[in-house]
Design a protein around this motif. Structure first.
Motif, mmCIF file in Angstrom:
data_model
loop_
_atom_site.group_PDB
_atom_site.id
_atom_site.type_symbol
_atom_site.label_atom_id
_atom_site.label_comp_id
_atom_site.label_asym_id
_atom_site.label_seq_id
_atom_site.Cartn_x
_atom_site.Cartn_y
_atom_site.Cartn_z
ATOM 1 N N ALA A 1 0.823 -1.208 0.000
ATOM 2 C CA ALA A 1 0.000 0.000 0.000
ATOM 3 C C ALA A 1 0.860 1.262 0.000
ATOM 4 C CB ALA A 1 -0.919 0.007 1.221
ATOM 5 N N LEU A 2 0.272 2.291 -0.575
ATOM 6 C CA LEU A 2 0.860 3.622 -0.449
ATOM 7 C C LEU A 2 0.331 4.214 0.860
ATOM 8 C CD1 LEU A 2 2.496 5.954 -1.761
ATOM 9 C CD2 LEU A 2 0.347 6.711 -2.812
ATOM 10 N N LYS A 3 1.267 4.663 1.682
ATOM 11 C CA LYS A 3 0.899 5.228 2.984
ATOM 12 C C LYS A 3 1.030 6.741 2.875
ATOM 13 C CE LYS A 3 2.523 4.890 7.793
ATOM 14 N NZ LYS A 3 3.596 4.294 8.627
ATOM 15 N N ILE A 4 -0.059 7.439 3.125
ATOM 16 C CA ILE A 4 -0.073 8.891 2.982
ATOM 17 C C ILE A 4 -0.409 9.484 4.349
ATOM 18 C CG2 ILE A 4 -1.132 10.858 1.788
ATOM 19 C CD1 ILE A 4 -2.162 8.235 -0.080
ATOM 20 N N ILE A 5 0.481 10.298 4.848
ATOM 21 C CA ILE A 5 0.261 10.899 6.163
ATOM 22 C C ILE A 5 0.012 12.389 5.999
ATOM 23 C CG2 ILE A 5 1.250 11.269 8.460
ATOM 24 C CD1 ILE A 5 2.987 8.857 8.049
ATOM 25 N N VAL A 6 -1.065 12.860 6.597
ATOM 26 C CA VAL A 6 -1.317 14.303 6.683
ATOM 27 C C VAL A 6 -1.100 14.678 8.140
ATOM 28 C CG1 VAL A 6 -2.983 16.172 6.381
ATOM 29 C CG2 VAL A 6 -2.958 14.254 4.766
ATOM 30 N N GLU A 7 -0.026 15.410 8.368
ATOM 31 C CA GLU A 7 0.436 15.666 9.733
ATOM 32 C C GLU A 7 0.371 17.163 10.021
ATOM 33 O OE1 GLU A 7 4.318 13.867 10.342
ATOM 34 O OE2 GLU A 7 4.829 15.495 11.721
ATOM 35 N N ASP A 8 -0.090 17.519 11.195
ATOM 36 C CA ASP A 8 -0.073 18.938 11.559
ATOM 37 C C ASP A 8 0.525 19.117 12.944
ATOM 38 O OD1 ASP A 8 -2.170 19.111 13.715
ATOM 39 O OD2 ASP A 8 -3.511 18.503 12.102
ATOM 40 N N THR A 9 0.933 20.360 13.213
ATOM 41 C CA THR A 9 1.488 20.684 14.524
ATOM 42 C C THR A 9 0.459 21.503 15.321
ATOM 43 O OG1 THR A 9 2.489 22.707 13.676
ATOM 44 C CG2 THR A 9 3.854 20.721 13.613
#
Ligand SMILES: Nc1ncnc2c1ncn2[C@@H]1O[C@H](COP(=O)(O)OP(=O)(O)OP(=O)(O)O)[C@@H](O)[C@H]1O
Ligand SMILES: [Mg+2]
Length: 129
Positions: free
Chosen positions: A50-58
């Motif tokens: 799988a393609l792992k896509i992370i949307v990360e915020d601070t």
């Protein structure tokens, strides 16, 4: 905002419009719940099939007791509900449905006062649906 691509295998077969809605919501949330001077990262990795896509915020993060309900329809944390701005609480429920219908999965990790990551897995090989 920064993009961090850790794999050459970034192509997945998806319903474009639905997947656009998924990431539009994740990014809108990240922007909405992250104060000025905060940072947002999009990270791509290959993980097994799988393609792992992370949307990360601070941003301000999410209290652990809210996490189990986050993908429920109309769910908004107490704080978000009392805010003047914001949406209906449908975005993540729809996002989860669309990701699951692509045989993927979506997870959330968050730490109060630190930030939040939404992690989406989309399989490279998929049935035509
Ligand atoms: N990145 C984030 N940081 C902090 N809290 C978040 C984040 N993303 C979502 N949340 C919390 O999860 C709740 C549900 O998110 P969801 O996208 O489903 O709804 P919404 O953004 O409030 O409304 P809609 O997406 O329908 O416009 C939000 O109201 C907010 O409380
Ligand atoms: Mg939203």
């Amino acid at each position: 905002m920064a993009i961090d691509v850790q794999t050459n295998e970034t192509t997945v077969f998806v319903d474009e419009n639905r997947m656009k809605q998924v990431f539009l919501n994740l990014l809108t949330n990240a922007i909405r719940y992250t104060p000025n001077q905060g940072k947002i990262y999009i990270r791509l990795f290959k993980e097994e099939n799988a393609l792992k896509i992370i949307v990360e915020d601070t941003g301000k993060g999410i209290e652990p007791e809210y996490l189990p309900y986050l993908f429920d329809r109309f769910y908004r944390t107490d704080e978000a509900r009392t805010r003047y701005s914001g949406g209906t609480g449908l975005g993540l429920a729809i996002a989860k449905q669309y990701v699951v219908s692509h045989n993927g999965k979506i997870e959330v990790k968050s730490k109060v006062n630190h930030g939040t990551s939404f992690i989406v897995y989309l399989p490279y090989q998929n049935e035509i649906y």
